[in-house]
Design a protein around this motif. Structure first.
Motif, PDB file in Angstrom:
ATOM      1  N   LYS A   4       0.836  -1.203   0.000  1.00  0.00           N
ATOM      2  CA  LYS A   4       0.000   0.000   0.000  1.00  0.00           C
ATOM      3  C   LYS A   4       0.877   1.261   0.000  1.00  0.00           C
ATOM      4  CE  LYS A   4      -3.607   2.177   2.768  1.00  0.00           C
ATOM      5  NZ  LYS A   4      -4.370   2.122   4.009  1.00  0.00           N
ATOM      6  N   ASP A   5       1.921   1.276   0.837  1.00  0.00           N
ATOM      7  CA  ASP A   5       2.825   2.423   0.886  1.00  0.00           C
ATOM      8  C   ASP A   5       3.612   2.571  -0.412  1.00  0.00           C
ATOM      9  OD1 ASP A   5       2.083   3.173   3.440  1.00  0.00           O
ATOM     10  OD2 ASP A   5       3.660   2.007   4.403  1.00  0.00           O
ATOM     11  N   LYS A   6       4.057   1.457  -0.961  1.00  0.00           N
ATOM     12  CA  LYS A   6       4.810   1.494  -2.209  1.00  0.00           C
ATOM     13  C   LYS A   6       3.959   2.102  -3.333  1.00  0.00           C
ATOM     14  CE  LYS A   6       7.310  -1.345  -5.545  1.00  0.00           C
ATOM     15  NZ  LYS A   6       7.561  -0.128  -6.269  1.00  0.00           N
ATOM     16  N   ILE A   7       2.742   1.635  -3.452  1.00  0.00           N
ATOM     17  CA  ILE A   7       1.833   2.148  -4.484  1.00  0.00           C
ATOM     18  C   ILE A   7       1.576   3.640  -4.264  1.00  0.00           C
ATOM     19  CG2 ILE A   7      -0.554   2.033  -5.326  1.00  0.00           C
ATOM     20  CD1 ILE A   7      -0.371  -1.049  -4.774  1.00  0.00           C
ATOM     21  N   ASP A  10       4.856   5.558  -5.215  1.00  0.00           N
ATOM     22  CA  ASP A  10       5.101   5.488  -6.660  1.00  0.00           C
ATOM     23  C   ASP A  10       4.129   6.390  -7.410  1.00  0.00           C
ATOM     24  OD1 ASP A  10       7.260   3.772  -6.503  1.00  0.00           O
ATOM     25  OD2 ASP A  10       6.106   1.968  -6.968  1.00  0.00           O
ATOM     26  N   ASN A  11       2.853   6.332  -7.029  1.00  0.00           N
ATOM     27  CA  ASN A  11       1.846   7.181  -7.672  1.00  0.00           C
ATOM     28  C   ASN A  11       2.087   8.661  -7.402  1.00  0.00           C
ATOM     29  OD1 ASN A  11       0.492   5.054  -8.867  1.00  0.00           O
ATOM     30  ND2 ASN A  11      -0.968   4.827  -7.190  1.00  0.00           N
ATOM     31  N   LYS A  12       2.496   8.978  -6.188  1.00  0.00           N
ATOM     32  CA  LYS A  12       2.749  10.376  -5.848  1.00  0.00           C
ATOM     33  C   LYS A  12       3.863  10.947  -6.727  1.00  0.00           C
ATOM     34  CE  LYS A  12       3.016  13.305  -1.798  1.00  0.00           C
ATOM     35  NZ  LYS A  12       2.855  13.349  -0.361  1.00  0.00           N
ATOM     36  N   TYR A  13       4.956  10.182  -6.920  1.00  0.00           N
ATOM     37  CA  TYR A  13       6.057  10.656  -7.764  1.00  0.00           C
ATOM     38  C   TYR A  13       5.649  10.729  -9.239  1.00  0.00           C
ATOM     39  CZ  TYR A  13       9.261  10.408  -3.822  1.00  0.00           C
ATOM     40  OH  TYR A  13       9.886  10.618  -2.620  1.00  0.00           O
ATOM     41  N   LYS A  14       4.787   9.828  -9.670  1.00  0.00           N
ATOM     42  CA  LYS A  14       4.313   9.870 -11.066  1.00  0.00           C
ATOM     43  C   LYS A  14       3.382  11.064 -11.294  1.00  0.00           C
ATOM     44  CE  LYS A  14       4.614   4.888 -11.826  1.00  0.00           C
ATOM     45  NZ  LYS A  14       3.831   3.640 -11.918  1.00  0.00           N
ATOM     46  N   GLU A  15       2.498  11.317 -10.327  1.00  0.00           N
ATOM     47  CA  GLU A  15       1.522  12.402 -10.466  1.00  0.00           C
ATOM     48  C   GLU A  15       2.124  13.780 -10.213  1.00  0.00           C
ATOM     49  OE1 GLU A  15      -1.536  11.237  -7.716  1.00  0.00           O
ATOM     50  OE2 GLU A  15      -2.000   9.423  -8.861  1.00  0.00           O
ATOM     51  N   ILE A  67      11.019   3.185  -0.355  1.00  0.00           N
ATOM     52  CA  ILE A  67      10.007   2.195  -0.728  1.00  0.00           C
ATOM     53  C   ILE A  67       9.511   2.408  -2.157  1.00  0.00           C
ATOM     54  CG2 ILE A  67       7.960   3.462   0.086  1.00  0.00           C
ATOM     55  CD1 ILE A  67       7.084   0.677   1.318  1.00  0.00           C
ATOM     56  N   SER A  68       9.851   3.560  -2.746  1.00  0.00           N
ATOM     57  CA  SER A  68       9.379   3.890  -4.090  1.00  0.00           C
ATOM     58  C   SER A  68      10.395   3.514  -5.159  1.00  0.00           C
ATOM     59  CB  SER A  68       9.074   5.385  -4.188  1.00  0.00           C
ATOM     60  OG  SER A  68       8.822   5.726  -5.541  1.00  0.00           O
ATOM     61  N   SER A  69      10.017   2.586  -6.009  1.00  0.00           N
ATOM     62  CA  SER A  69      10.895   2.234  -7.133  1.00  0.00           C
ATOM     63  C   SER A  69      10.999   3.391  -8.118  1.00  0.00           C
ATOM     64  CB  SER A  69      10.405   0.958  -7.830  1.00  0.00           C
ATOM     65  OG  SER A  69       9.066   1.108  -8.254  1.00  0.00           O
ATOM     66  N   VAL A  70       9.958   4.205  -8.231  1.00  0.00           N
ATOM     67  CA  VAL A  70       9.988   5.364  -9.126  1.00  0.00           C
ATOM     68  C   VAL A  70      11.076   6.339  -8.679  1.00  0.00           C
ATOM     69  CG1 VAL A  70       8.689   7.360  -9.983  1.00  0.00           C
ATOM     70  CG2 VAL A  70       7.553   5.141  -9.760  1.00  0.00           C
ATOM     71  N   LEU A  87      15.701  -0.696  -2.587  1.00  0.00           N
ATOM     72  CA  LEU A  87      14.255  -0.696  -2.461  1.00  0.00           C
ATOM     73  C   LEU A  87      13.898  -1.525  -1.232  1.00  0.00           C
ATOM     74  CD1 LEU A  87      11.515   0.083  -3.816  1.00  0.00           C
ATOM     75  CD2 LEU A  87      11.630  -2.127  -4.982  1.00  0.00           C
ATOM     76  N   VAL A  88      13.399  -0.863  -0.184  1.00  0.00           N
ATOM     77  CA  VAL A  88      13.150  -1.560   1.079  1.00  0.00           C
ATOM     78  C   VAL A  88      11.850  -1.100   1.720  1.00  0.00           C
ATOM     79  CG1 VAL A  88      15.613  -1.864   1.565  1.00  0.00           C
ATOM     80  CG2 VAL A  88      14.411   0.089   2.535  1.00  0.00           C
ATOM     81  N   ASP A  89      11.292  -1.979   2.503  1.00  0.00           N
ATOM     82  CA  ASP A  89      10.207  -1.653   3.422  1.00  0.00           C
ATOM     83  C   ASP A  89      10.892  -1.391   4.765  1.00  0.00           C
ATOM     84  OD1 ASP A  89       8.168  -1.590   5.275  1.00  0.00           O
ATOM     85  OD2 ASP A  89       7.162  -3.384   4.508  1.00  0.00           O
ATOM     86  N   LEU A  90      10.908  -0.163   5.209  1.00  0.00           N
ATOM     87  CA  LEU A  90      11.644   0.188   6.418  1.00  0.00           C
ATOM     88  C   LEU A  90      11.094  -0.494   7.668  1.00  0.00           C
ATOM     89  CD1 LEU A  90      12.298   3.931   5.628  1.00  0.00           C
ATOM     90  CD2 LEU A  90      14.014   2.127   5.831  1.00  0.00           C
ATOM     91  N   ASP A  91       9.843  -0.951   7.624  1.00  0.00           N
ATOM     92  CA  ASP A  91       9.289  -1.688   8.765  1.00  0.00           C
ATOM     93  C   ASP A  91       9.998  -3.024   8.957  1.00  0.00           C
ATOM     94  OD1 ASP A  91       7.450   0.326   9.271  1.00  0.00           O
ATOM     95  OD2 ASP A  91       5.882  -0.624   8.066  1.00  0.00           O
TER      96      ASP A  91
END
Length: 190
Positions: A4-7, A10-15, A67-70, A87-91
């Motif tokens: 959920k965080d990754k999506i 990623d969407n925030k950087y794309k938008e 967490i963002s591949s973008v 690319l990591v989940d910091l949790d």
């Protein structure tokens, strides 16, 4: 990985591709980078990599975590041999203990990670944290309070084994999306 965080990121950087544009590093990093031995550096939740790029340009080998591949793909385009993107989940990420000379964490608050990066820092190393705090004049009124510091809260994480070199509360740079109050701290591990 927290999908959920990754999506979301990623969407925030794309938008909002403006978020990936070149930006100056945080002011405290510029002020203190020469007060720490060169070596390994860590940029936690690096985003566009503004601090990563600056540390790498000043002789540090930098692990840039996000967490963002973008965001990481954008940073990888620089092909800088001093930058290692992860690319990591910091949790779930395990930080190496006593490994880094310099650690930055800006515009991201996870109180548990502060405890982890304290252990990841070498003796005489420096941590620089800058992130948002509660303030009635913040423009983004729908901010999750879990991700906003309380007044003077950053200081409370560094009472034992650290020297506070710098502490500040201020309104953020004009190139961010919203005008928000921030706290910053620079600490040295004793």
């Amino acid at each position: 990985m927290a999908q959920k965080d990754k999506i979301k990121w990623d969407n925030k950087y794309k938008e909002l591709p403006k978020l990936l544009e070149k930006r100056d590093p945080c002011e405290k990093l510029v002020k203190y980078i020469n007060k720490v031995s060169k070596g390994k550096a860590l940029d936690v939740a690096c985003g566009s990599g503004r601090n990563t790029i600056y540390m790498a340009g000043n002789g540090f080998k930098v692990d840039a975590l996000d967490i963002s591949s973008v965001a990481l793909e954008n940073l990888s385009k620089l092909e800088n041999p001093n930058i290692n993107t992860l690319l990591v989940d910091l949790d779930e990420y395990t930080f190496q203990e006593n490994f880094y000379n310099l650690i930055t964490k800006t515009n991201f608050l996870d109180r548990d990670i502060i405890e982890k990066i304290k252990k990841a820092l070498k003796k005489d190393g420096i941590i620089i944290i800058e992130t948002y705090m509660e303030d009635e004049n913040n423009e983004k009124k729908d901010s999750n309070p879990d991700y906003l510091l309380k007044k003077d809260e950053l200081k409370s994480f560094f009472t034992d084994g650290f020297e506070i070199l710098d502490y500040d509360e201020f309104f953020n740079e004009t190139n961010e999306l919203y005008r928000m109050k921030k706290q910053s701290i620079v600490v040295k591990k004793l």
